[in-house]
Every structure is written in structure tokens, then in C-alpha cells.
Design a protein around this motif. Structure first.
Motif, short mmCIF file in Angstrom:
data_model
loop_
_atom_site.label_atom_id
_atom_site.label_comp_id
_atom_site.label_asym_id
_atom_site.label_seq_id
_atom_site.Cartn_x
_atom_site.Cartn_y
_atom_site.Cartn_z
N SER A 75 45.54 42.80 38.35
CA SER A 75 44.33 42.14 37.84
C SER A 75 43.76 41.26 38.93
N LEU A 122 39.52 46.51 41.82
CA LEU A 122 39.61 45.68 40.62
C LEU A 122 38.27 45.06 40.25
N LEU A 126 35.88 45.59 36.66
CA LEU A 126 35.39 44.48 35.83
C LEU A 126 33.86 44.40 35.79
#
Lengths: 179, 179
Positions: A75, A122, A126
Motif C-alpha cells: 500500500s 500503487l 488509487l
DNA sequence: ACCTGAACACCGTTCAAGT
DNA sequence: ACCTGAACACCGTTCAAGT
């Protein structure tokens, strides 16, 4: 008649990295590196062109190492945490790759690009692919600035630095996610 | 029998600042500074304790100058813009005050605190007094990191850097305002 | 009181001479 | 083919000697 080699490029770069961290960039002298690997300074010039190239190799090895660590993050929060931890463990190398300053040698661009892969992936998940680059840059700039300020005692107004990290990280991840 | 002084501390610090910007920190040598002000290197030691103290004075003068510029800003966006412009105009001095690195002398803390006054005030107006410090730190860290990366060619993946600045600035100001 | 040349201990780098 | 001492041009810094 050839003699067996008394050192190697790897040993030289490793010694240089140790010296960088323990003595600072100024302490990374050709004579100090040579003493560590057991030869005299002029012999180093058989493996590296000069001190600048040696510093470049150190920067590139550091970027590779950081890139590998960031690859393990699942994350953006984890990635930012790994980035910060790396800065705390290796402050001099961290500074060398992020803010070398004019005149100090830098890694070739491909090493920087490879270290940015995870964050781009990542950030894309998002913020969407078309926003990935800007989102990655916002998070990278903030994290780089935050850790740099920590390492350079730039936070001299008191308050809880860890709390400021969490506040900033949450703010930025939220802002990035809100397209 | 006293002789009239041939130089002054101000002239020395000014020469050092010029040299820092034109030749880099390594080029700020005692001999080069002395040549600029028209004396020999040993004479400098009548005004500064050593090269480290001279660099400290340069850092402090730079922080004062930056602080004055930031005082004129009426919004966080303006302040960030001034901060970035200062970095572009004086890259070496900017690096000296923000990411000097281990071993390089730094300004005394009160100079840093005074340069942070404006941002604390504006951040407080936007985020509330109790959030002012964290909000100021988030914006400062991002702006410092962004400009540092620009100056060190850290943005090597293409794209529009000015667009990334606007995106990041808007994201962060919004995040700070949403408490 | 300030300035200077000379000296010292360091640098990075080159190169002829050794093995 | 690699390694070395000696040399050169630089550093920062100290200090006795000049004015």
C-alpha cells in the motif's frame, strides 16, 4: 607476469558505502577507501575513473537497494513507511540519492526510474492511470521533504514528529484518492 | 600602530554567498573568499573562527532573506510560490538551509524558527490554531521535497512539472483545510 | 591591530618504476 | 596486469614576523 588481484570493484564500493555512512561524504576519501580494502590510493584508479565515479556507483547501489525495499510494499502507506525507515537507517546515502546538491555526482537516470516503479503502480491503483504520475510525485515530494527535514533537524518547533507524519500521510493519500 | 581594515565580516559573508552560488559549496574555499575580498586566506581568521562558522553565517543570512520574502505572502499558495521561486533563484543556498547534510554547518535554530513564522500564521488561519503546526509541516515538507527534487533532477519520468506543482499544491491546501 | 609568507597535515590524481 | 612511492597542485589552519 600477472599477480592475483588484491581487491575488487565490489569491495571498493562497499567500503565507500560504509565510509559514507560513518564519516559523511567528506570522509569518503580515496585514501580512506583504499585503506579499508588494503591497497594504496593510486590502485583504486584501476577500478574507478575517479572519486566522482565511485560516488556515482554508491548512489546507484543505494537506489537499487531502496527500490527493492519499496517493491515489497502493498500500500502507499506501507511504501511511505519503508521509505522513511530507509532514510533513518542510512541518512547519508538517503541524502546522496535525494538531494546530492550541485557538484556531487548522481546516479544514471535509469536507476531512479527503476526505484520509482512501485510507487507509480500503487499510485495508479488509487488515483487512476492518467493521474498516477502526478499523484506519485505529490506523495514522493512530501515524503522526501519530510524525511529530509527530520534528518536535518528542520523540525525545530517542538510537537510530535510521528504525529505530523501520520497527519501528513493521511492527508495526502486522501487528497490523491479524491481525484 | 593600527592600520585601517582592509575588509569586513559583511564583505566576507557576501563573497562567500556569491561563491556558494557560482561554484558550489566545495568552491566556497577560504582562499577563494579571501581573493574576492582582497586579502590572503589567513586574514579571514580575524573575522571568522573557521570555514564552518563562515558557512553557518551564510546559512543564517539565507534564512533571514527567505523569511523576509515569505512574510510578504498573503496566502499559502502565494507563500509556496515564493518559496519555490527562491529555490530556483538560489539553488545552492536553498540546499544549504534545507538539506545541508551531516557534517555541513547549520544555522542556529532561532533563524529557522523566524523563517517559519509566516507559514505558521497562514496555516493557522486555514486549519485552526491547534492544527497549525501539523498543517504547516505538511505543506513545508511537500514544498521542500518538490523543489529539492526539481533542483536535483529527481523528476526524470517526463510529464509537466508545473502541472505537478499545481496539482500537489491544490491537493495539500485542500487536505489541510478539511481539518 | 591587522596582515602576510612559510609551514604543516591533509586532499585527488598522475606516472614512472617495480613485481 | 596490478601495485607502489614520489610528485604535483590544491585544501584548511597555525604562527612568527612584519607594518
Amino acid at each position: 607476469m600477472p599477480t592475483p588481484d588484491r581487491t575488487s570493484l565490489d569491495a571498493i564500493v562497499l567500503a565507500a558505502r560504509d565510509l559514507l555512512e560513518s564519516e559523511g561524504l567528506a570522509g569518503l576519501s580515496m585514501q580512506a577507501v583504499a585503506a579499508r580494502v588494503g591497497v594504496r590510493a593510486p590502485s583504486l584508479y584501476k577500478r574507478v575513473a575517479n572519486r566522482e565515479e565511485l560516488i556515482q556507483f554508491v548512489a546507484e547501489a543505494t537506489l537499487s537497494e531502496l527500490g527493492e525495499r519499496l517493491d515489497e510494499a502493498g500500500s502507499l502507506e506501507q511504501l511511505a513507511g519503508e521509505f522513511r525507515a530507509f532514510g533513518h537507517e542510512r541518512p547519508a546515502a538517503f541524502q546522496l540519492i535525494l538531494t546530492p546538491g550541485a557538484g556531487t555526482p548522481t546516479a544514471r537516470p535509469e536507476f531512479g526510474a527503476s526505484a520509482s516503479q512501485s510507487i507509480l503502480r500503487l499510485a495508479g491503483e488509487l488515483a487512476g492511470e492518467e493521474r498516477a504520475l502526478e499523484a506519485a510525485r505529490t506523495l514522493t515530494a512530501w515524503a522526501a521533504g519530510f524525511v529530509s527535514m527530520e534528518l536535518n533537524s528542520g523540525f525545530n518547533l517542538g510537537g510530535d514528529v510521528d504525529e505530523a507524519w501520520r497527519f501528513g500521510l493521511a492527508s495526502i493519500v486522501k487528497a490523491i484518492g479524491d481525484e
